[in-house]
Design a protein around this motif. Sequence first.
Motif, mmCIF file in Angstrom:
data_model
loop_
_atom_site.group_PDB
_atom_site.id
_atom_site.type_symbol
_atom_site.label_atom_id
_atom_site.label_comp_id
_atom_site.label_asym_id
_atom_site.label_seq_id
_atom_site.Cartn_x
_atom_site.Cartn_y
_atom_site.Cartn_z
ATOM 1 N N LEU A 383 0.762 -1.304 -0.119
ATOM 2 C CA LEU A 383 -0.194 -0.070 0.015
ATOM 3 C C LEU A 383 1.076 1.346 0.058
ATOM 4 O O LEU A 383 0.658 2.238 -0.510
ATOM 5 C CB LEU A 383 -0.975 -0.002 1.159
ATOM 6 N N VAL A 384 1.950 1.101 0.725
ATOM 7 C CA VAL A 384 2.980 2.344 0.935
ATOM 8 C C VAL A 384 3.511 2.594 -0.437
ATOM 9 O O VAL A 384 3.784 3.871 -0.665
ATOM 10 C CB VAL A 384 3.977 2.076 1.835
ATOM 11 N N THR A 385 4.016 1.555 -1.313
ATOM 12 C CA THR A 385 4.692 1.830 -2.086
ATOM 13 C C THR A 385 4.139 1.668 -3.649
ATOM 14 O O THR A 385 4.644 2.133 -4.617
ATOM 15 C CB THR A 385 5.939 0.755 -2.234
ATOM 16 N N SER A 386 3.004 1.288 -3.292
ATOM 17 C CA SER A 386 2.292 1.319 -4.976
ATOM 18 C C SER A 386 2.472 2.345 -5.710
ATOM 19 O O SER A 386 2.018 2.486 -6.893
ATOM 20 C CB SER A 386 0.689 0.791 -4.835
ATOM 21 N N SER A 387 2.195 3.606 -5.088
ATOM 22 C CA SER A 387 2.063 5.161 -5.815
ATOM 23 C C SER A 387 3.455 5.523 -6.169
ATOM 24 O O SER A 387 3.599 6.523 -6.922
ATOM 25 C CB SER A 387 1.509 5.860 -5.054
ATOM 26 N N LEU A 388 4.538 4.895 -5.763
ATOM 27 C CA LEU A 388 5.693 5.057 -6.150
ATOM 28 C C LEU A 388 6.209 4.835 -7.679
ATOM 29 O O LEU A 388 6.498 3.452 -7.903
ATOM 30 C CB LEU A 388 6.815 4.850 -5.333
ATOM 31 N N ASP A 389 6.282 5.756 -8.623
ATOM 32 C CA ASP A 389 6.644 5.528 -10.028
ATOM 33 C C ASP A 389 8.034 4.685 -10.094
ATOM 34 O O ASP A 389 9.139 5.304 -9.496
ATOM 35 C CB ASP A 389 6.504 6.583 -10.719
ATOM 36 N N GLY A 390 7.952 3.556 -10.618
ATOM 37 C CA GLY A 390 9.283 2.688 -10.712
ATOM 38 C C GLY A 390 9.797 2.016 -9.617
ATOM 39 O O GLY A 390 10.881 1.703 -9.674
ATOM 40 N N TYR A 391 9.077 2.414 -8.502
ATOM 41 C CA TYR A 391 9.940 1.609 -7.255
ATOM 42 C C TYR A 391 9.641 0.086 -7.069
ATOM 43 O O TYR A 391 10.888 -0.501 -6.823
ATOM 44 C CB TYR A 391 9.057 2.063 -5.956
ATOM 45 N N PRO A 392 8.446 -0.559 -7.355
ATOM 46 C CA PRO A 392 8.280 -2.083 -7.187
ATOM 47 C C PRO A 392 9.232 -2.683 -8.396
ATOM 48 O O PRO A 392 9.585 -2.042 -9.230
ATOM 49 C CB PRO A 392 6.906 -2.255 -7.645
ATOM 50 N N GLY A 393 9.496 -3.885 -8.007
ATOM 51 C CA GLY A 393 10.113 -4.797 -9.175
ATOM 52 C C GLY A 393 11.205 -5.606 -8.460
ATOM 53 O O GLY A 393 11.458 -5.397 -7.316
ATOM 54 N N ASP A 394 11.692 -6.561 -9.164
ATOM 55 C CA ASP A 394 12.604 -7.393 -9.179
ATOM 56 C C ASP A 394 14.023 -7.005 -9.747
ATOM 57 O O ASP A 394 14.103 -6.805 -10.738
ATOM 58 C CB ASP A 394 12.404 -8.961 -9.799
ATOM 59 N N HIS A 395 15.072 -6.790 -8.745
ATOM 60 C CA HIS A 395 16.490 -6.676 -9.124
ATOM 61 C C HIS A 395 17.163 -7.875 -9.076
ATOM 62 O O HIS A 395 17.328 -8.542 -8.048
ATOM 63 C CB HIS A 395 16.749 -5.378 -8.356
ATOM 64 N N ARG A 396 18.082 -7.976 -10.366
ATOM 65 C CA ARG A 396 18.586 -9.067 -10.739
ATOM 66 C C ARG A 396 20.116 -8.759 -11.032
ATOM 67 O O ARG A 396 20.605 -7.824 -11.564
ATOM 68 C CB ARG A 396 17.985 -9.649 -11.605
ATOM 69 N N ALA A 397 20.967 -9.598 -10.451
ATOM 70 C CA ALA A 397 22.531 -9.324 -10.901
ATOM 71 C C ALA A 397 23.002 -11.037 -11.013
ATOM 72 O O ALA A 397 22.644 -11.961 -10.395
ATOM 73 C CB ALA A 397 23.395 -8.804 -9.912
ATOM 74 N N GLU A 398 23.820 -10.954 -12.166
ATOM 75 C CA GLU A 398 24.871 -12.319 -12.234
ATOM 76 C C GLU A 398 25.962 -12.479 -11.169
ATOM 77 O O GLU A 398 26.335 -11.301 -11.264
ATOM 78 C CB GLU A 398 25.364 -12.337 -13.850
ATOM 79 N N LEU A 399 25.930 -13.795 -10.707
ATOM 80 C CA LEU A 399 26.991 -13.792 -10.030
ATOM 81 C C LEU A 399 28.085 -14.503 -10.268
ATOM 82 O O LEU A 399 28.132 -15.291 -11.501
ATOM 83 C CB LEU A 399 26.462 -14.772 -8.689
ATOM 84 N N PRO A 400 29.329 -14.423 -9.913
ATOM 85 C CA PRO A 400 30.596 -14.926 -10.489
ATOM 86 C C PRO A 400 30.466 -16.355 -10.191
ATOM 87 O O PRO A 400 30.346 -16.651 -8.875
ATOM 88 C CB PRO A 400 31.896 -14.058 -9.666
ATOM 89 N N LEU A 401 30.923 -17.150 -11.012
ATOM 90 C CA LEU A 401 30.564 -18.636 -10.581
ATOM 91 C C LEU A 401 31.931 -19.373 -10.279
ATOM 92 O O LEU A 401 31.746 -20.469 -9.884
ATOM 93 C CB LEU A 401 29.859 -19.277 -11.909
ATOM 94 N N HIS A 402 33.060 -18.526 -10.568
ATOM 95 C CA HIS A 402 34.537 -19.219 -10.340
ATOM 96 C C HIS A 402 34.837 -19.350 -8.984
ATOM 97 O O HIS A 402 35.828 -20.150 -8.852
ATOM 98 C CB HIS A 402 35.268 -18.773 -11.255
ATOM 99 N N LEU A 403 34.009 -18.772 -8.110
ATOM 100 C CA LEU A 403 34.814 -18.657 -6.600
ATOM 101 C C LEU A 403 34.734 -19.771 -5.993
ATOM 102 O O LEU A 403 33.817 -20.773 -6.172
ATOM 103 C CB LEU A 403 33.908 -17.607 -5.940
ATOM 104 N N ASP A 404 35.932 -20.090 -5.036
ATOM 105 C CA ASP A 404 35.875 -21.432 -4.242
ATOM 106 C C ASP A 404 35.299 -21.039 -2.947
ATOM 107 O O ASP A 404 35.465 -21.670 -2.095
ATOM 108 C CB ASP A 404 37.259 -21.960 -4.201
ATOM 109 N N GLN A 405 34.754 -19.644 -2.894
ATOM 110 C CA GLN A 405 33.956 -19.372 -1.452
ATOM 111 C C GLN A 405 32.977 -18.484 -1.927
ATOM 112 O O GLN A 405 33.412 -17.531 -2.946
ATOM 113 C CB GLN A 405 35.165 -18.984 -0.560
ATOM 114 N N PHE A 406 31.668 -18.444 -1.555
ATOM 115 C CA PHE A 406 30.803 -17.477 -1.746
ATOM 116 C C PHE A 406 30.237 -16.892 -0.403
ATOM 117 O O PHE A 406 29.967 -17.690 0.513
ATOM 118 C CB PHE A 406 29.896 -18.147 -2.698
ATOM 119 N N ASP A 407 30.080 -15.648 -0.260
ATOM 120 C CA ASP A 407 29.317 -15.025 0.898
ATOM 121 C C ASP A 407 28.237 -14.017 0.534
ATOM 122 O O ASP A 407 28.259 -13.521 -0.554
ATOM 123 C CB ASP A 407 30.374 -14.435 1.509
ATOM 124 N N LEU A 408 27.374 -14.082 1.307
ATOM 125 C CA LEU A 408 26.439 -12.992 1.426
ATOM 126 C C LEU A 408 26.536 -11.905 2.626
ATOM 127 O O LEU A 408 26.493 -12.591 3.362
ATOM 128 C CB LEU A 408 24.939 -13.482 1.342
#
Length: 465
Positions: A383-408
């Motif tokens: 309800l809060v964000t539905s009026s914000l133009d361009g706000y909603p959405g799914d944001h996506r990025a490719e991750l590096p696949l070669h790592l021998d360790q991964f963290d978030l």
Amino acid sequence: TSEREQYRPHIHYAPAANWMNDPNGLVYFGGLYHLYYQYNPYASSHGNLHWGRATSTDLVHWEEQDVALPEREHQIFSGSAVVDWHNTSGFGKGGRPPLVACYTGHTADNQAQFLAYSLDQGETWTYHGGPVLDVGKTDFRDPKVFWHAKSRRWIMVVVHPVERQVELYGSFNLQDWESLSVFGPAGATGGIWEVPELFPLHDEAGRLYWVLKVDLNPGGPYGGSGAQYWLGDFDGQAFTATTPARWVDHGNDFYAALTWNDLPDRRVWLAWMSNWQYAHDVPTQGWRGAMVLPRELGVCADPHGPVLAQRPVPELQALRQAKTVRQGDGIFSLSPHQAHELLIRWPAMPAAEVKLEFRSEAGSEVSVEVRSGELWVRRPVTLVTSSLDGYPGDHRAELPLHLDQFDLQIFLDASSIEVFAGDGRVVISDLLFPSEQIREVDIQFGGSDPLSMEVEVWSLKSSYG
Ligand code: FRU
């Protein structure tokens, strides 16, 4: 805390009242991190731009100060500040090096570069007469000045927004500027270019790269504003890109980043955490605009080519308060009146899906997912964000696949989420306006051995003391 506004950040810089956009004049001097910023002291909307001011000894706790550069016959648009150690400008007195700010003076039909200087560590400023660089254009702005030791002169990086060009100028006294080269159009050009940055960085093997960053609006990764960068060389005259343009941040709320001048031993930048698409409409009360967390920069020499890495400054660890550690899936409760940091490490790129769902009593407020070599942040429409133009959405990025360790590493504050993945190679920064306070995170590890996953959840002290 009951009177505290729901969206006021706990660990991000935001002015107590009114409007803020770009960071300006970042310089480290006299043991202080100086932060100036685009500020309207009269309203929480863009206009009447002054340079607001805050200072910090640790990049984490900020003290808001009086306005530094008030609006004059022109508005004080974005720019940078340097310590003029050798007093090349002649503004110094009694052997004290002046701080010199270079900003864009904006009127309806002209933008030109002006100087101001301070002899008391940035507290009070004197305007220096007329423009030092005026090419008679309506759009010509955002000077970033730095000392180039090799050629013993100042370099100014400044942008021609409409032409999608960055121009480099050189000077020996900060007052007379000669054109050195022009870069662009290149990379993303679907919007005007703004706020250029150029600085050196070393990778872990000590190899030197130069980074050119330029923002654009619109034409960013999700159609609004965004930031792109190239790695390459700078010979004192011109920047030559050796990589394609890439997005600095794969979220929607990272703009106008600037690095601190004169910082010993490392390179740190700060950016405005918003998007011109909806910056004026975000549902905060009496103030608008916050900065991202300050990030230390590096270059990772990956197999597919060098990439920029951004890591939250280690000083932020001082905010860690209470830790919950858990093996495997589960629900962690979060304190509704604090910011949190989550850390998850894998021995390799997770093969199966990982999902973190941040929930309030109203349901999911945001989720972070790793799957098929991609990172996703999903901001559901509320309800809060539905009026914000361009706000909603799914944001996506490719991750590096070669790592021998991964963290978030995830920072969740009252109105933002920042996700750092793969040791800072991939970042998603997003504003967030939960419909109700987030009270828990549900972490689901797919795949065979969720128990091998260790999750650390920290509640964080407020940086507002
Ligand atoms: C970027 C920007 C700059 C300008 C400033 C004005 O967000 O548009 O180009 O100098 O903001 O506030």
